[in-house]
Design a protein around this motif. Structure first.
Motif, PDB file in Angstrom:
ATOM      1  N   GLU A  25       0.823  -1.209   0.000  1.00 54.78           N
ATOM      2  CA  GLU A  25       0.000   0.000   0.000  1.00 54.78           C
ATOM      3  C   GLU A  25       0.854   1.255   0.000  1.00 54.78           C
ATOM      4  O   GLU A  25       0.546   2.226  -0.695  1.00 54.78           O
ATOM      5  CB  GLU A  25      -0.948  -0.009   1.196  1.00 54.78           C
ATOM      6  CG  GLU A  25      -2.028  -1.055   1.069  1.00 54.78           C
ATOM      7  CD  GLU A  25      -2.858  -1.221   2.325  1.00 54.78           C
ATOM      8  OE1 GLU A  25      -2.581  -0.528   3.335  1.00 54.78           O
ATOM      9  OE2 GLU A  25      -3.772  -2.049   2.316  1.00 54.78           O
ATOM     10  N   ALA A  61      -1.742   5.279  -5.833  1.00 51.64           N
ATOM     11  CA  ALA A  61      -3.184   5.433  -5.625  1.00 51.64           C
ATOM     12  C   ALA A  61      -3.524   5.409  -4.141  1.00 51.64           C
ATOM     13  O   ALA A  61      -4.342   6.190  -3.663  1.00 51.64           O
ATOM     14  CB  ALA A  61      -3.943   4.329  -6.357  1.00 51.64           C
ATOM     15  N   PHE A  62      -2.891   4.511  -3.395  1.00 52.03           N
ATOM     16  CA  PHE A  62      -3.144   4.454  -1.962  1.00 52.03           C
ATOM     17  C   PHE A  62      -2.594   5.696  -1.280  1.00 52.03           C
ATOM     18  O   PHE A  62      -3.207   6.229  -0.361  1.00 52.03           O
ATOM     19  CB  PHE A  62      -2.549   3.186  -1.344  1.00 52.03           C
ATOM     20  CG  PHE A  62      -3.381   1.959  -1.590  1.00 52.03           C
ATOM     21  CD1 PHE A  62      -4.426   1.636  -0.739  1.00 52.03           C
ATOM     22  CD2 PHE A  62      -3.135   1.138  -2.671  1.00 52.03           C
ATOM     23  CE1 PHE A  62      -5.206   0.507  -0.958  1.00 52.03           C
ATOM     24  CE2 PHE A  62      -3.901   0.015  -2.901  1.00 52.03           C
ATOM     25  CZ  PHE A  62      -4.943  -0.305  -2.042  1.00 52.03           C
ATOM     26  N   ALA A 104      -5.083   8.373  -1.841  1.00 54.34           N
ATOM     27  CA  ALA A 104      -6.258   8.177  -0.986  1.00 54.34           C
ATOM     28  C   ALA A 104      -5.978   8.677   0.430  1.00 54.34           C
ATOM     29  O   ALA A 104      -6.793   9.385   1.025  1.00 54.34           O
ATOM     30  CB  ALA A 104      -6.663   6.701  -0.961  1.00 54.34           C
ATOM     31  N   VAL A 144     -10.323   3.688  -1.035  1.00 54.88           N
ATOM     32  CA  VAL A 144     -10.250   2.989  -2.313  1.00 54.88           C
ATOM     33  C   VAL A 144     -11.567   2.246  -2.477  1.00 54.88           C
ATOM     34  O   VAL A 144     -11.892   1.360  -1.700  1.00 54.88           O
ATOM     35  CB  VAL A 144      -9.054   2.020  -2.365  1.00 54.88           C
ATOM     36  CG1 VAL A 144      -9.086   1.191  -3.633  1.00 54.88           C
ATOM     37  CG2 VAL A 144      -7.746   2.794  -2.248  1.00 54.88           C
ATOM     38  N   ARG A 183     -11.225  -1.043  -8.258  1.00 56.43           N
ATOM     39  CA  ARG A 183     -10.263  -0.917  -9.351  1.00 56.43           C
ATOM     40  C   ARG A 183     -10.926  -1.396 -10.621  1.00 56.43           C
ATOM     41  O   ARG A 183     -11.769  -2.274 -10.594  1.00 56.43           O
ATOM     42  CB  ARG A 183      -9.026  -1.772  -9.082  1.00 56.43           C
ATOM     43  CG  ARG A 183      -8.277  -1.386  -7.852  1.00 56.43           C
ATOM     44  CD  ARG A 183      -7.135  -2.332  -7.606  1.00 56.43           C
ATOM     45  NE  ARG A 183      -6.655  -2.127  -6.250  1.00 56.43           N
ATOM     46  CZ  ARG A 183      -5.649  -2.760  -5.722  1.00 56.43           C
ATOM     47  NH1 ARG A 183      -5.013  -3.667  -6.414  1.00 56.43           N
ATOM     48  NH2 ARG A 183      -5.274  -2.514  -4.493  1.00 56.43           N
ATOM     49  N   VAL A 239      -7.570   3.071 -10.127  1.00 56.61           N
ATOM     50  CA  VAL A 239      -8.114   2.912  -8.781  1.00 56.61           C
ATOM     51  C   VAL A 239      -9.179   3.983  -8.574  1.00 56.61           C
ATOM     52  O   VAL A 239      -8.951   5.157  -8.816  1.00 56.61           O
ATOM     53  CB  VAL A 239      -6.996   3.038  -7.726  1.00 56.61           C
ATOM     54  CG1 VAL A 239      -7.563   2.968  -6.322  1.00 56.61           C
ATOM     55  CG2 VAL A 239      -5.951   1.948  -7.936  1.00 56.61           C
ATOM     56  N   ASP A 240     -10.366   3.536  -8.155  1.00 57.14           N
ATOM     57  CA  ASP A 240     -11.484   4.450  -7.915  1.00 57.14           C
ATOM     58  C   ASP A 240     -11.461   4.879  -6.448  1.00 57.14           C
ATOM     59  O   ASP A 240     -11.465   4.035  -5.557  1.00 57.14           O
ATOM     60  CB  ASP A 240     -12.812   3.756  -8.218  1.00 57.14           C
ATOM     61  CG  ASP A 240     -12.853   3.198  -9.629  1.00 57.14           C
ATOM     62  OD1 ASP A 240     -12.503   3.941 -10.562  1.00 57.14           O
ATOM     63  OD2 ASP A 240     -13.234   2.025  -9.778  1.00 57.14           O
ATOM     64  N   LEU A 241     -11.433   6.193  -6.216  1.00 58.26           N
ATOM     65  CA  LEU A 241     -11.405   6.731  -4.862  1.00 58.26           C
ATOM     66  C   LEU A 241     -12.752   7.360  -4.527  1.00 58.26           C
ATOM     67  O   LEU A 241     -13.438   7.872  -5.395  1.00 58.26           O
ATOM     68  CB  LEU A 241     -10.295   7.780  -4.722  1.00 58.26           C
ATOM     69  CG  LEU A 241      -8.883   7.302  -5.039  1.00 58.26           C
ATOM     70  CD1 LEU A 241      -7.898   8.452  -4.919  1.00 58.26           C
ATOM     71  CD2 LEU A 241      -8.482   6.159  -4.141  1.00 58.26           C
TER      72      LEU A 241
END
Length: 103
Positions: free
Chosen positions: A30, A35-36, A39, A46, A49, A58-60
């Motif tokens: 992570e 992406a993490f 976030a 998260v 994905r 990656v969808d936040l």
């Protein structure tokens, strides 16, 4: 900073890892993910994905977005936790917070 590759090299065969080593590896993966990191920096979760061509996106989402998805039935409740660690499950805490937001 330790990378996932260096972690695996230092800890050997994954089938022999302890719960603490598995959790440490998850944190390492992570921490290495942009992406993490985004976030965490933007106080979002998260959500999922998906692939766009050859890229993984990656969808936040905000806590409110997650709560709305759970309330509308789009997302199942969060599950997770660690076995035999004796710690309170982070997923259970997040679930309780999201349920309060959804109500």
């Amino acid at each position: 900073m330790r990378t996932p590759d260096s972690f695996r090299a230092a800890h050997g065969d994954v089938t022999t890892w302890s719960t603490a080593e598995i959790e440490g590896y998850e944190h390492t993966v992570e921490a290495a993910s942009p992406a993490f990191a985004e976030a965490i920096a933007t106080n979002r979760f998260v959500l999922g994905r998906h692939a766009e061509g050859s890229q993984v996106v990656v969808d936040l989402a905000t806590a409110e977005d997650l709560a709305q998805h759970i309330k509308s039935g789009i997302l199942p409740p969060l599950i997770g936790g660690t076995s035999r660690s004796g710690k309170t499950s982070a997923a259970a805490l997040h679930q309780a917070q999201l349920e309060r937001l959804a109500s």
